[in-house]
Design a protein around this motif. Structure first.
Motif: not given
Length: 168
Positions: A78, A81, A83, A108, A126, A128
């Motif tokens: 990502c 972030c 991820n 994920a 995403c 996260r």
């Protein structure tokens, strides 16, 4: 007269469905994620194009991503972030102009209802940070999952396999 009445009913029904779908989408965007920042913080960290796609569910222009032709082993992460989302081994050329994958890494990504060219579809986020990545379609490779994760390249960064090994 029947046709006009039917058309009116269908129009009202479809518009009300679209309105409810939008409300549902708005609720999912306020979900608390592990990485959670204000709109101003995201604007400071992301490029204008990344912000438009990741935070405002925009779509980059087809065939413009630097990641479209990446074939070397590695991980797509990502852009907001970091991820880990997709592996190169699950990437394929869909001919659509966006990086396409037949599956994401376990846990994920998150899925939700989203608008795809005026139709309700499956939106990919995403897991996260909640950043909008793209959409999932059921026209992927039949020999694997049959799914096509159509992902905006601007929402991704690529980490080649050898660079990941160096971090360890």
């Amino acid at each position: 007269m029947k046709n006009l009445l039917l058309f009116t009913f269908l129009s009202v029904f479809l518009l009300s469905c679209n309105g409810n779908a939008q409300k549902k989408s708005d609720k999912s965007s306020s979900k608390n994620y592990e990485v959670s920042k204000s709109e101003e913080e995201w604007k400071k960290e992301l490029t204008p194009q990344e912000f438009a796609v990741l935070r405002k569910a925009g779509t980059e222009t087809a065939f413009t991503s630097d990641l479209l032709d990446v074939k070397e082993p590695g991980t797509f992460v990502c852009a907001a972030c970091g991820n880990e989302l997709y592996k190169t081994k699950n990437k394929f050329d869909s001919g659509t102009g966006w990086p396409s994958f037949d599956r994401a890494l376990d846990g994920a990504v998150a899925y939700g209802a989203g608008n795809v060219n005026g139709y309700m579809g499956v939106e990919v986020h995403c897991a996260r940070c909640g950043g909008h990545l793209g959409h999932v379609f059921s026209d992927g490779p039949r020999e694997t999952t049959g799914k096509r994760h159509c992902i905006n390249g601007v929402a991704l960064d690529f980490e080649p396999e050898e660079k990941k090994d160096e971090k360890i």
